[in-house]
Design an enzyme around this catalytic site. Structure first.
Site, short mmCIF file in Angstrom:
data_model
loop_
_atom_site.label_atom_id
_atom_site.label_comp_id
_atom_site.label_asym_id
_atom_site.label_seq_id
_atom_site.Cartn_x
_atom_site.Cartn_y
_atom_site.Cartn_z
N ASN A 9 0.86 -1.18 0.00
CA ASN A 9 0.00 0.00 0.00
C ASN A 9 0.90 1.24 0.00
O ASN A 9 1.49 1.58 1.02
CB ASN A 9 -0.89 -0.04 1.26
CG ASN A 9 -1.75 1.21 1.40
OD1 ASN A 9 -1.80 2.04 0.49
ND2 ASN A 9 -2.42 1.32 2.52
N LYS A 11 0.09 4.22 -0.20
CA LYS A 11 -0.58 5.38 0.39
C LYS A 11 -0.39 6.60 -0.52
O LYS A 11 -0.27 6.42 -1.74
CB LYS A 11 -0.08 5.61 1.82
CG LYS A 11 -0.22 4.32 2.66
CD LYS A 11 -0.07 4.51 4.13
CE LYS A 11 -0.24 3.16 4.83
NZ LYS A 11 -0.16 3.24 6.28
N HIS A 98 -9.48 0.92 4.97
CA HIS A 98 -8.22 1.16 5.69
C HIS A 98 -8.48 2.11 6.86
O HIS A 98 -9.32 3.02 6.75
CB HIS A 98 -7.19 1.77 4.73
CG HIS A 98 -5.80 1.76 5.30
ND1 HIS A 98 -5.40 2.68 6.23
CD2 HIS A 98 -4.77 0.91 5.13
CE1 HIS A 98 -4.15 2.40 6.58
NE2 HIS A 98 -3.74 1.34 5.94
N GLU A 100 -6.95 4.56 7.90
CA GLU A 100 -6.77 5.98 7.57
C GLU A 100 -8.02 6.53 6.88
O GLU A 100 -8.39 7.69 7.07
CB GLU A 100 -5.52 6.16 6.69
CG GLU A 100 -4.25 5.95 7.52
CD GLU A 100 -3.06 5.37 6.77
OE1 GLU A 100 -3.04 5.41 5.53
OE2 GLU A 100 -2.15 4.86 7.46
N GLU A 170 -5.11 -4.87 10.73
CA GLU A 170 -4.09 -3.85 10.93
C GLU A 170 -4.36 -3.10 12.23
O GLU A 170 -5.17 -2.16 12.24
CB GLU A 170 -4.10 -2.85 9.77
CG GLU A 170 -3.81 -3.45 8.41
CD GLU A 170 -3.29 -2.41 7.43
OE1 GLU A 170 -2.18 -2.60 6.94
OE2 GLU A 170 -3.96 -1.39 7.21
N GLY A 176 2.67 2.46 10.86
CA GLY A 176 3.60 3.57 10.68
C GLY A 176 4.31 4.00 11.95
O GLY A 176 4.94 5.06 12.00
N SER A 216 3.69 -1.89 10.44
CA SER A 216 5.15 -1.91 10.66
C SER A 216 5.78 -3.26 10.33
O SER A 216 6.73 -3.69 10.98
CB SER A 216 5.48 -1.49 12.09
OG SER A 216 5.06 -0.16 12.32
P1 13P Z 1 3.14 0.53 7.70
O1 13P Z 1 3.65 -0.78 7.13
O2 13P Z 1 3.83 1.72 7.17
O3 13P Z 1 3.06 0.47 9.19
O4 13P Z 1 1.63 0.65 7.17
C1 13P Z 1 0.78 -0.41 7.29
C2 13P Z 1 -0.45 -0.11 6.52
O5 13P Z 1 -1.23 0.73 6.91
C3 13P Z 1 -0.67 -0.84 5.26
O6 13P Z 1 -1.94 -0.61 4.78
#
Ligand code: 13P
Length: 253
Positions: A9, A11, A98, A100, A170, A176, A216
């Site tokens: 992803n 983002k 997601h 976010e 997640e 992150g 992560s």
């Molecule tokens: P990170 O791997 O940067 O922690 O992000 C995970 C994520 O949100 C994947 O969709």
């Protein structure tokens, strides 16, 4: 047998040139390293889809996905992208729900049901995200919280449609932050979610559902996490932006 899947992803990262460079590196490494038995999905921002698809071509087991889609089929919804468009640009997958999107764009479980339906109607595989915030984990109610996300968004699906869903667990506190869930924490939650799916759709359907871990995930911890019985791969954020790291995660199976 359920699929092993590693999805990147991106983002809201990478310019056109950066996206081209990353994709070219991944496609070349993917071919050189003779990856087998792992489905890999690249989920760039929408504007990259066409150019990334051109580079990916028909590389076996390497697919394209969106990071979101509209809950509507088409029409006057400025700034939105439909599942039909994603499909027409060569996407096979789409990330839905997601954390976010849930947090910053106020996407509710109900809205996500409509997005899942749009994806399925257009032949896209939804990668449906779920996960709890830190305060819920600390209160110890994380299992119920995440099960409820699945119940509210997915449990109206027919058995036939449910069979097309991929789940990504997640934990928000691990996204992150560099603070990954331990492999035991991931396994515990994945098992609980699989049992929950079995309670609605039966054990066989639950056993056939891929449940990915995200938060992560990196080359140093992927092997341990992927070794767990109910972890079927990963949804990778930061580490999917570095070709070597992403390949090392894919090679962790
Ligand atoms: P990170 O791997 O940067 O922690 O992000 C995970 C994520 O949100 C994947 O969709």
């Amino acid at each position: 047998m359920r699929k092993k899947i590693v999805a990147g992803n991106w983002k809201m990262n990478l310019t056109f040139e950066e996206g081209q460079k990353l994709t070219t590196e991944i496609v070349n490494m993917y071919k050189d390293e003779n990856i087998k038995d792992v489905t890999v999905v690249l989920n760039p921002p929408f504007v990259h889809l066409f150019s990334v698809k051109k580079l990916v071509g028909n590389t076996p087991n390497l697919f394209l996905g969106g990071q979101n889609c509209s809950d509507k089929a088409s029409g006057a919804f400025t700034g939105e992208t439909s599942a039909t468009m994603l499909k027409s640009f060569g996407a096979e997958y789409v990330i839905i729900g997601h954390s976010e999107r849930r947090e910053y764009f106020k996407e509710s479980n109900e809205l996500l049901t409509a997005k899942v339906k749009q994806a399925l109607e257009n032949g896209l595989t939804p990668i449906f995200c779920c996960g709890e915030p830190l305060e819920i984990r600390e209160a110890g109610t994380h299992e119920d919280y995440v099960k409820n996300q699945l119940t509210e968004s997915l449990f109206g699906l027919s058995e036939e449609d449910f069979a097309k869903i991929v789940i990504a667990y997640e934990p928000i506190w691990a996204i992150g932050t560099g603070k990954t869930a331990s492999s035991d924490q991931a396994q515990e939650m994945h098992k609980a979610l699989r049992d929950h799916l079995a309670s609605k759709y039966g054990q066989e359907a639950a056993d056939n559902t891929s449940i990915l871990y995200g938060g992560s995930c990196n080359p140093a911890n992927a092997k341990d996490i992927f070794s767990k019985a109910d972890v079927d791969g990963g949804l990778i954020g930061g580490a999917s932006l570095k070709s070597r790291d992403f390949m090392d995660i894919i090679n962790s199976f």
